[in-house]
Design an enzyme around this catalytic site. Structure first.
Site, PDB file in Angstrom:
ATOM      1  CE  LYS A  19      -2.154  -1.156   3.810  1.00 34.28           C
ATOM      2  NZ  LYS A  19      -1.494  -2.469   3.999  1.00 34.28           N
ATOM      3  CD  GLU A  54      -0.227   2.930   8.456  1.00 30.35           C
ATOM      4  OE1 GLU A  54      -1.210   2.286   8.862  1.00 30.35           O
ATOM      5  OE2 GLU A  54       0.919   2.455   8.380  1.00 30.35           O
ATOM      6  NE  ARG A  80       3.796  -4.366  11.138  1.00 35.65           N
ATOM      7  CZ  ARG A  80       3.273  -3.906   9.995  1.00 35.65           C
ATOM      8  NH1 ARG A  80       3.932  -3.024   9.275  1.00 35.65           N
ATOM      9  NH2 ARG A  80       2.105  -4.343   9.555  1.00 35.65           N
TER      10      ARG A  80
HETATM   11  P1  ATP Z   1       1.640  -2.136   5.978  1.00 38.59           P
HETATM   12  O1  ATP Z   1       0.219  -2.606   5.951  1.00 38.59           O
HETATM   13  O2  ATP Z   1       2.418  -2.845   6.994  1.00 38.59           O
HETATM   14  O3  ATP Z   1       1.736  -0.657   6.033  1.00 38.59           O
HETATM   15  P2  ATP Z   1       2.039  -1.980   3.124  1.00 38.59           P
HETATM   16  O4  ATP Z   1       0.829  -2.577   2.529  1.00 38.59           O
HETATM   17  O5  ATP Z   1       2.120  -0.518   3.151  1.00 38.59           O
HETATM   18  O6  ATP Z   1       2.266  -2.599   4.565  1.00 38.59           O
HETATM   19  P3  ATP Z   1       4.615  -1.858   1.887  1.00 38.59           P
HETATM   20  O7  ATP Z   1       5.338  -1.440   3.092  1.00 38.59           O
HETATM   21  O8  ATP Z   1       4.327  -0.852   0.841  1.00 38.59           O
HETATM   22  O9  ATP Z   1       3.253  -2.589   2.337  1.00 38.59           O
HETATM   23  O10 ATP Z   1       5.317  -3.093   1.201  1.00 38.59           O
HETATM   24  C1  ATP Z   1       5.766  -4.209   1.950  1.00 38.59           C
HETATM   25  C2  ATP Z   1       7.055  -4.727   1.389  1.00 38.59           C
HETATM   26  O11 ATP Z   1       6.827  -5.338   0.129  1.00 38.59           O
HETATM   27  C3  ATP Z   1       8.066  -3.642   1.143  1.00 38.59           C
HETATM   28  O12 ATP Z   1       9.338  -4.134   1.431  1.00 38.59           O
HETATM   29  C4  ATP Z   1       7.910  -3.363  -0.343  1.00 38.59           C
HETATM   30  O13 ATP Z   1       9.088  -2.832  -0.893  1.00 38.59           O
HETATM   31  C5  ATP Z   1       7.598  -4.731  -0.889  1.00 38.59           C
HETATM   32  N1  ATP Z   1       6.774  -4.727  -2.121  1.00 38.59           N
HETATM   33  C6  ATP Z   1       5.599  -4.127  -2.304  1.00 38.59           C
HETATM   34  N2  ATP Z   1       5.108  -4.354  -3.529  1.00 38.59           N
HETATM   35  C7  ATP Z   1       6.000  -5.146  -4.162  1.00 38.59           C
HETATM   36  C8  ATP Z   1       6.074  -5.747  -5.478  1.00 38.59           C
HETATM   37  N3  ATP Z   1       5.115  -5.580  -6.387  1.00 38.59           N
HETATM   38  N4  ATP Z   1       7.161  -6.481  -5.748  1.00 38.59           N
HETATM   39  C9  ATP Z   1       8.127  -6.672  -4.828  1.00 38.59           C
HETATM   40  N5  ATP Z   1       8.116  -6.148  -3.591  1.00 38.59           N
HETATM   41  C10 ATP Z   1       7.066  -5.391  -3.253  1.00 38.59           C
HETATM   42 MG    MG Z   2       2.273   0.842   4.773  1.00 34.50          MG
END
Ligand code: ATP
Ligand code: MG
Length: 720
Positions: free
Chosen positions: A33, A220, A603
């Site tokens: 996200k 968030e 995490r």
């Molecule tokens: P949270 O809910 O904990 O905030 P999030 O949904 O925001 O998580 P991110 O932090 O954006 O998730 O991504 C999680 C991990 O996955 C990060 O290390 C990010 O670089 C990696 N990531 C996200 N999308 C991809 C993708 N398409 N290919 C490879 N890695 C990815």
């Molecule tokens: Mg996030």
């Protein structure tokens, strides 16, 4: 421009490219996200020709905002200085400063922190001739905060007040708001509420910012409260280009007014919304993800969603029962140290429910000689001497600020006694002026001893001098001059050595902090610095570049990721915390705790360690504990019972040998890698250096684990 869309899956791409109209990305932990939000900004700037000044992006911490800005700048190789990205509070503070007069403030208003707020409330309660025992300031503060987070100002609160008790709170609330205004100050909650009122009630301002911010992005979103929700809504009203991302399963700030309905009702609020679901998790192994999914499935109030990962398998989750919190800490330290072979310390995080737990864990890590950093524990800006100096600076910027005024009038002691202070206060109240301004009219005030009056006038002249300096001097020079000219530093000389050194060290650290700010920001005014300080969050003060284990609360860990994660203190009553008689539904409270556990589990990238103690010391004595009910929600086949890596480490280990010392007689070079001794923090190693000579700044990691930025000039370092 392939790089902007590179490394995104189809769903992520869709969310990045849908630049017109409302977009909701509702997806589980680690599904990308935050990555989507970052890329979307880059896409708007790089592909759609949107100027960075038209972007408004809200993140949960200033640190996250800084990282997002940097990431975009890296992707596009441009500077995005004009982009508004930050926390709601920071951005609202910025907005209010530009339009302060519209909400009855001056632009140099002060932002009161929780302590200032209490001090003001106590004065209000005393002025109302109420007893604090019956009307405790802390409780009233919480009630006022809750009202503001629901967009109820003093007037609305008064209209709704029914019972006598509520009417009294309404009276205090009203009086408190008036006092804030007189002080030309706002509290933290006002930043949001006043900003909403500003754009809601002033059409010209609303239109200006609706036109200015053509694209709004919020990370968030599940943890936004009512004012935050409205703020975004008013600004997005005209163009509806609003993209929010969040996870209803990670809503963990209800106790601070966050309203999970904001995300659940997004589609009702914006009927044209494109809803994107991301289902692939890129962060964790299958085992960790399965555990998270299994736990959160026990919550009733959620929009069910499942996550998958192609990181099949993974090491099982290790669950450890310990005798007490000290044994738990030693176990954590032992395991963390064993990972040293394959992972740097910065890959490890220890998460816990309450800040109080950090003490024992810290002790364990220290015994094993493992460097660590505690997020949110140091509360540097809340130390007495730091607050004293900041109060001086606040008074210089905003002379109406009586809380700061009373704090420093007789600090250091100038012989202004309580009776004289009370007379000054009476006079100021009678005249309806700030006590600082009363100092200029002392000849009209009655019955102050001549000597006291002289001292007071001297104080006034001193501050007036700084106020003139402020026009020309950068903040760091002014602050350095102030601690000397006010006699504040000199006053430490009468303290015993240890106390003296420690206080001086904190003042020096503050001066360095101001200097670093001046070097790094466009606005070098004292006002800008004070604003930064009042908006800093715990996580903002965390240095993740340093090789140390990170200790933090589960709440602070939101949005972050670590290869190795420990969650400590999984005991019923501690996690979940169950507060008998607490407001609201017990089941709701339990669900929020479970979401917090889900945040913690998710995490972890590679390894997850869970622990609990059978006995834990509280301030009231040791209590026996039982395992958290949440643990039974993790399927047994995901847990490893046979993990032996560090069972032996409960016995104290030999300390590792101290690194090489600089031999006497060698010239004392402050190079990276050298060891130094600081009068208050002891031995430490220089991690990095900028500049040279007396103005060089060093980042030093001390043996206790803390990392400090010091200036050679102030720090009084000896070769170690
Ligand atoms: P949270 O809910 O904990 O905030 P999030 O949904 O925001 O998580 P991110 O932090 O954006 O998730 O991504 C999680 C991990 O996955 C990060 O290390 C990010 O670089 C990696 N990531 C996200 N999308 C991809 C993708 N398409 N290919 C490879 N890695 C990815
Ligand atoms: Mg996030």
């Amino acid at each position: 421009m392939t790089s902007i869309l590179e490394g995104l899956n189809d769903a992520q791409r869709e969310a990045v490219q849908a630049v017109d109209g409302p977009v909701l990305v509702l997806a589980g932990a680690g599904s990308g996200k935050t990555r989507v939000l970052t890329r979307r900004i880059a896409y708007l700037l790089g592909e759609c020709g949107v100027d960075s000044r038209h972007i408004l992006a809200m993140t949960f911490t200033n640190k996250a905002a800084g990282e997002m800005r940097e990431r975009v700048e890296d992707l596009l190789q441009i500077s995005c200085k004009t982009m508004w990205i930050g926390t709601f509070h920071s951005l609202c503070a910025r907005l209010l400063r530009s339009h302060a007069e519209r909400v009855g403030l001056r632009s140099n208003f002060t932002i009161y922190d929780a302590t200032d707020q209490l001090a003001l409330l106590r004065r209000v309660i005393a002025d109302e001739e109420l007893s604090e025992r019956e009307w405790p300031a802390r409780q009233i503060r919480a009630r006022i905060s809750k009202a503001k987070n629901a967009m109820q100002g003093a007037d609305v609160f008064a209209q709704r007040a029914g019972a006598f008790d509520e009417q009294m709170v309404a009276r205090i609330f009203r009086h408190y708001q008036d006092a804030l205004k007189q002080n030309n100050a706002v509290d933290f909650d006002d930043l949001l509420m006043l900003s909403v009122e500003l754009i809601r009630d002033h059409e010209d301002i609303r239109q200006t910012y609706q036109a200015r911010f053509s694209h709004i992005l919020i990370d968030e979103y599940q943890d936004t409260n009512r004012p935050q929700y409205l703020f975004a809504r008013y600004l997005a009203e005209a163009h509806q280009n609003i993209c929010v991302v969040g996870d209803d399963d990670q809503s963990i700030y209800a106790w601070r007014g966050a309203d999970i309905r904001n995300i659940l009702d997004f589609e009702a609020d914006y009927p044209n919304a494109l809803v994107v679901r991301l289902e692939q998790n890129y962060r964790s192994t299958q085992v960790i993800l399965d555990a998270g999914n299994a736990v959160i499935r026990n919550n009733a109030g959620r929009k069910g969603k499942e996550l998958w990962t192609d990181r099949a398998g993974g090491e099982k989750i290790r669950l450890k029962r310990c005798a007490d919190e000290a044994a738990e800490a030693l176990w954590i330290a032992g395991v963390a140290r064993d990972f040293r072979r394959t992972h740097a310390y910065r890959n490890t995080a220890v998460l816990y429910r309450t800040n109080a737990q950090s003490r024992a864990i810290e002790e364990g890590l220290r015994r094993e000689n493992i460097p660590y950093q505690i997020v949110g524990d140091v509360r540097f800006y809340e130390r007495r001497e730091v607050k004293d100096v900041l109060a001086y600076l606040k008074l210089v910027v905003n002379p109406h600020d009586s809380i700061s005024f009373w704090r420093v009038l007789n600090t250091p002691r100038r012989g202004i006694g309580a009776t004289s202070a009370a007379r000054l206060d009476d006079f100021a109240m009678r005249e309806g002026i700030a006590p600082y301004h009363a100092l200029a009219r002392l000849d009209e005030a009655d019955a102050l001893p001549a000597r006291t009056a002289r001292t007071m006038r001297g104080f006034y002249d001193l501050i007036e001098g700084f106020r003139r300096d402020m026009e020309t001097m950068p903040a760091d020079e002014l602050a350095a001059k102030l601690v000397v000219d006010t006699g504040y530093l000199r006053d430490f000389e009468k303290l015993v050595r240890e106390e003296r050194e420690s206080r001086r060290a904190h003042v020096e650290e503050l001066l360095t902090d101001i200097q670093i700010f001046v070097e790094q920001s466009d606005d070098v005014s004292l006002e800008a610095y004070l604003r930064k300080v009042s908006l800093v969050t715990d996580v903002d003060q965390w240095e993740n570049a340093v090789d140390a284990v990170t200790l933090m609360t589960l709440h602070s860990a939101k949005g972050l990721e670590f290869p190795i994660v420990f969650i400590a203190g999984l005991e019923d009553g501690l996690f979940p915390i169950l507060r008998p008689g607490a407001e609201g539904d017990v089941e709701d409270a339990l669900e929020e705790e479970r979401r917090l556990f889900y945040v913690g589990i998710t995490r972890a990238e590679e390894r997850l360690f869970l622990s609990y103690a059978m006995r834990r010391r509280h301030y009231s004595g040791a209590v026996s504990c039982s395992a958290s009910r949440f643990l039974s929600e993790i399927p047994e086949d995901l847990l490893d019972a046979g993990f032996k890596i560090s069972e032996a480490s409960n016995a104290p280990r030999q300390k590792s040998r101290a690194p090489q010392r600089v031999r006497p007689g060698e010239s004392f070079l402050m190079d990276v890698g050298s060891w130094v001794v600081h009068p208050a923090w002891g031995r430490g190693q220089i991690q990095s250096r900028t500049g040279s000579g007396q103005t060089a700044k060093l980042k030093v990691k001390f043996n206790g684990g803390s990392v400090k930025t010091l200036m050679v000039k102030f720090a009084n370092l000896q070769p170690g």
